[in-house]
Design an enzyme around this catalytic site. Sequence first.
Site, mmCIF file in Angstrom:
data_model
loop_
_atom_site.group_PDB
_atom_site.id
_atom_site.type_symbol
_atom_site.label_atom_id
_atom_site.label_comp_id
_atom_site.label_asym_id
_atom_site.label_seq_id
_atom_site.Cartn_x
_atom_site.Cartn_y
_atom_site.Cartn_z
ATOM 1 N N GLN A 237 0.827 -1.209 0.000
ATOM 2 C CA GLN A 237 0.000 0.000 0.000
ATOM 3 C C GLN A 237 0.862 1.260 0.000
ATOM 4 O OE1 GLN A 237 -3.250 -2.019 2.887
ATOM 5 N NE2 GLN A 237 -3.671 0.127 2.508
ATOM 6 N N ARG A 384 -9.712 -0.201 7.463
ATOM 7 C CA ARG A 384 -10.764 0.695 7.005
ATOM 8 C C ARG A 384 -11.172 1.746 8.026
ATOM 9 N NH1 ARG A 384 -14.289 -1.096 2.076
ATOM 10 N NH2 ARG A 384 -14.604 0.973 1.271
ATOM 11 N N CYS A 385 -10.179 2.396 8.568
ATOM 12 C CA CYS A 385 -10.437 3.608 9.329
ATOM 13 C C CYS A 385 -9.096 4.295 9.396
ATOM 14 C CB CYS A 385 -10.925 3.326 10.730
ATOM 15 S SG CYS A 385 -9.647 2.757 11.844
ATOM 16 N N GLU A 760 -13.114 5.159 4.140
ATOM 17 C CA GLU A 760 -13.173 4.499 5.441
ATOM 18 C C GLU A 760 -14.433 4.821 6.218
ATOM 19 O OE1 GLU A 760 -8.474 4.642 6.343
ATOM 20 O OE2 GLU A 760 -9.631 6.394 6.841
HETATM 21 N N1 PCD Z 1 -13.698 9.733 -3.752
HETATM 22 C C1 PCD Z 1 -14.555 10.578 -4.456
HETATM 23 N N2 PCD Z 1 -14.945 11.780 -3.886
HETATM 24 C C2 PCD Z 1 -14.527 12.107 -2.661
HETATM 25 C C3 PCD Z 1 -13.678 11.239 -1.914
HETATM 26 C C4 PCD Z 1 -13.273 10.074 -2.512
HETATM 27 O O1 PCD Z 1 -14.961 10.257 -5.563
HETATM 28 N N3 PCD Z 1 -14.893 13.256 -2.085
HETATM 29 C C5 PCD Z 1 -13.230 8.482 -4.349
HETATM 30 C C6 PCD Z 1 -11.732 8.567 -4.592
HETATM 31 O O2 PCD Z 1 -11.391 9.157 -5.750
HETATM 32 C C7 PCD Z 1 -11.290 7.114 -4.491
HETATM 33 C C8 PCD Z 1 -12.267 6.569 -3.464
HETATM 34 O O3 PCD Z 1 -13.428 7.416 -3.487
HETATM 35 O O4 PCD Z 1 -11.483 6.484 -5.708
HETATM 36 C C9 PCD Z 1 -11.642 6.486 -2.049
HETATM 37 O O5 PCD Z 1 -11.015 7.701 -1.774
HETATM 38 P P1 PCD Z 1 -10.381 8.034 -0.372
HETATM 39 O O6 PCD Z 1 -11.415 8.096 0.689
HETATM 40 O O7 PCD Z 1 -9.503 9.214 -0.532
HETATM 41 O O8 PCD Z 1 -9.491 6.763 0.028
HETATM 42 P P2 PCD Z 1 -8.142 6.230 -0.650
HETATM 43 O O9 PCD Z 1 -6.982 6.815 0.065
HETATM 44 O O10 PCD Z 1 -8.236 6.341 -2.082
HETATM 45 O O11 PCD Z 1 -8.252 4.697 -0.301
HETATM 46 C C10 PCD Z 1 -7.945 4.196 0.977
HETATM 47 C C11 PCD Z 1 -9.196 3.599 1.597
HETATM 48 C C12 PCD Z 1 -8.819 2.772 2.782
HETATM 49 S S1 PCD Z 1 -7.832 3.406 3.903
HETATM 50 C C13 PCD Z 1 -9.312 1.518 2.943
HETATM 51 S S2 PCD Z 1 -8.893 0.640 4.289
HETATM 52 C C14 PCD Z 1 -10.265 0.887 1.956
HETATM 53 C C15 PCD Z 1 -10.965 2.006 1.137
HETATM 54 O O12 PCD Z 1 -9.902 2.813 0.623
HETATM 55 N N4 PCD Z 1 -9.558 -0.031 1.130
HETATM 56 C C16 PCD Z 1 -10.172 -0.419 -0.058
HETATM 57 N N5 PCD Z 1 -11.694 1.460 0.059
HETATM 58 C C17 PCD Z 1 -11.244 0.314 -0.579
HETATM 59 N N6 PCD Z 1 -11.852 -0.054 -1.721
HETATM 60 C C18 PCD Z 1 -11.426 -1.137 -2.366
HETATM 61 N N7 PCD Z 1 -12.079 -1.526 -3.484
HETATM 62 N N8 PCD Z 1 -10.387 -1.887 -1.905
HETATM 63 C C19 PCD Z 1 -9.728 -1.533 -0.784
HETATM 64 O O13 PCD Z 1 -8.708 -2.229 -0.368
HETATM 65 MO MO1 PCD Z 1 -6.987 1.607 5.229
HETATM 66 O O14 PCD Z 1 -6.056 2.728 6.288
HETATM 67 O O15 PCD Z 1 -5.775 0.888 4.326
HETATM 68 O O16 PCD Z 1 -7.286 0.489 6.635
#
Ligand code: PCD
Length: 806
Positions: A237, A384-385, A760
């Site tokens: 990433q 996802r935060c 997120e």
């Molecule tokens: N957007 C729009 N408008 C606004 C904002 C935003 O349209 N106002 C869109 C953009 O361009 C991109 C999306 O929506 O396409 C997202 O963005 P953002 O919020 O800035 O974010 P990024 O930096 O691009 O990415 C990151 C995130 C995270 S952190 C996570 S866990 C998850 C989410 O992303 N992962 C994933 N989502 C998703 N989806 C998919 N399909 N796969 C994946 O793996 Mo961490 O810290 O790493 O725990």
Amino acid sequence: MNDLSPDRDDRIANLKGLGCSRKRVEDARFTQGKGNYVDDIKMPGMLHGDFVRSPYAHARVVSINIDAAMALDGVVAVLTAKDLEPLGLHWMPTLAGDKQMVLADGKVLFQGQEVAYVVARDRYVAADAVELVEVDYEELPVIVDPFKALEPGATVLREDLEGQTSGAHGERRHPNHIFLWEEGDKAATEAVLDEAEVVAEETIYYHRTHPCPLETCGCVASMDKVNGKLTLYGTFQAPHVVRTVASLLSGIEEHNIRVVSPDIGGGFGNKVGVYPGYVCSIVASIVTGKPVKWVEDRMENLMATAFARDYWMKGRISATKEGKITGLHCHVTADHGAFDACADPTKFPAGFFHICTGSYDIPVAYVGVDGVYTNKAPGGVAYRCSFRVTEAAYFIERMIEVLAQELNMDAAELRRINFIRKDQFPYHSALGWEYDSGDYHTAWDKALTAVNYDGLRAEQAERVEAFKRGETRKLMGIGLSFFTEIVGAGPVKNCDILGMGMFDSCEIRIHPTGSATARLGTISQGQGHATTFAQILASEIGISADSITIEEGDTDTAPYGLGTYGSRSTPVAGAATALAGRKIRAKAQMIAAYLLEVHDNDVEFDVDRFVVKGAPERFKTMKEIAYAAYNQAIPGLEPGLEAVSYYDPPNMTYPFGAYICVMDLDVDTGQTEIRQVYALDDCGTRINPMVIEGQVHGGLTEAYAIAMGQEIAYDEMGNCKTGTLMDFFLPTAVETPHYTTDFTETPSPHHPIGAKGVGESPNVGGVPMFSNAVHDAFRAFGLRQSHMPHDHWRIWRIAEGLGLHG
Ligand code: PCD
């Protein structure tokens, strides 16, 4: 004057710029099985690596015998810590300032830990050879409970740290203690709590879970001894960070390292950190002179790569009798497992957990987080935060519900009277954040109206009466949640990873015929960056998104950037993209003025061209300007049309949302049915509404999984009980509820196009929504707090505990 002729609308539509639900350009290859993932990479002579892993959670490694494995036809090498030690690579630094064993050095500290690395002709021979490596273990006492880990006299887990009374984040007050991290005014908060008219106290546990991306982690390392260049393909990433770390660890100069993230099958924070598999594959390639591939299987992914959460949050919240919140106190016991390998900006060992005052105007607050070692897998990733924000949101949104109960008040109303008001932004929170913009009351009212909140409450009350009369065995829960996220790390001045400041970048080249290539420091894992970043540019430079290729993930070509996690791509790289676009436009303006024989200030940008002010029939399109940039000698201007921008954001962005669900729940079976989910998100300016909706669907589904069944659980011996998808809940289309999405649009005042992150948000808001629905269903019967995940068995047990089974 703008050109107001009817074709202007067509020209705008043709751009496919901001606000357009442009179809995802990457889906052509994904839907046809033509993606190029790490495991698709095959190189001549490539070897395959596989790990011998510990069956024990805590044991001394007495001896390792590799003879039988080495004797197997096709086995090329078996690496142990002894082989890595002379290179100084048997341990590696973690992102959190701790160190982690690459291969077991004298002992193992969690089940599934890497003990030896087998390199063989193919994956099957490697797996067979793993079985032939004989390891003699001597079992040690196991600690899976962070509270027990801190008891006096508890078994010392990290013998390597023996006698060290301080670590990367200050004092350690027990051999199994990592740090105490504090924010806010403790004394003032305690004084307010002591005097308060009403105080609600509760311990909220956010269980251990795992991002479980569909594609597991892996890499292919290839050391070319002739030209001295190391190429590393992997599920990264943050490819540039991997390059820098690889250079620092190996001593290979950074220009001789190329890191490539090809297509990635979901990241969710799991692919931010550095794993022993990468280090061993690089060493194996250097040793054998051949490319070496390592791709973990599902069990390895669930058992050994980075987990998320595992926070015990003890809260106290105070209020007046009318429900105005006066203070918040929180203490967290954070189970970090065997090594502190959390992926957070360096100065924040508990991430951004101190956003835990949420969306409320709370005058005084304190938070303290104790990090603790246990015999569990290391990690502590976002999943996802933005760095522990989902923990923070779950905490405050549960505390609000508990307080509402204490006050005997409606929880929607309690939220409303405590929201930060629109006129208070930019808002300085008691724990030190500056919220950039928000309009919570408007969002909340829109949400409550959309679901007919009063009607739902009336129906629920009738249901409770019917239940009491014995006419139904089903209860109804209304799950409320209002969240504020904090996404877009930097700024560089307070956010870095191992010293690398968290800016991001974009580089644009306009080609002579008027199409473009732009490269960014981020990397899509499925989010659709190739689609959406082209839209930002299209609006900025007047070239159709269809004529712009977005490239990411190859450090030989992309400008340096800190990668994609913490929903930072839009707030940081998205801003860099807009600003690089504006540099292109500034030069294009000079070229246009020259071509039109007027002063620079006498032309203005209009959709896809520069027009002479007051003479709309006199213009040069961006296509014409691009051609001239390369092919016409323009006095005072260099040929070409390129720009690069490195963007250090002045602040993070604070997206928010109002989520409500309705759940029916069977008291006798513990089964739940989600009747309705309404999710309103405000992520400022919306780039692609369709992509946003997809992001919200995905994030809500992960939230549903976490709240309702997904967990990484251990027994007393430290055996991971949820190492397969038979035990680890990953919802399919069958379990996934139906979602209704909605939005308000409150731009970020400091972002060049006003956009905030969104990816997120649905997890941050979704988990408390689902959990609050379960709690709400039982509120009439006195339930205060019950730990997630709310699977059928746990819900049945709540009902049993409340005496509802008669
Ligand atoms: N957007 C729009 N408008 C606004 C904002 C935003 O349209 N106002 C869109 C953009 O361009 C991109 C999306 O929506 O396409 C997202 O963005 P953002 O919020 O800035 O974010 P990024 O930096 O691009 O990415 C990151 C995130 C995270 S952190 C996570 S866990 C998850 C989410 O992303 N992962 C994933 N989502 C998703 N989806 C998919 N399909 N796969 C994946 O793996 Mo961490 O810290 O790493 O725990």
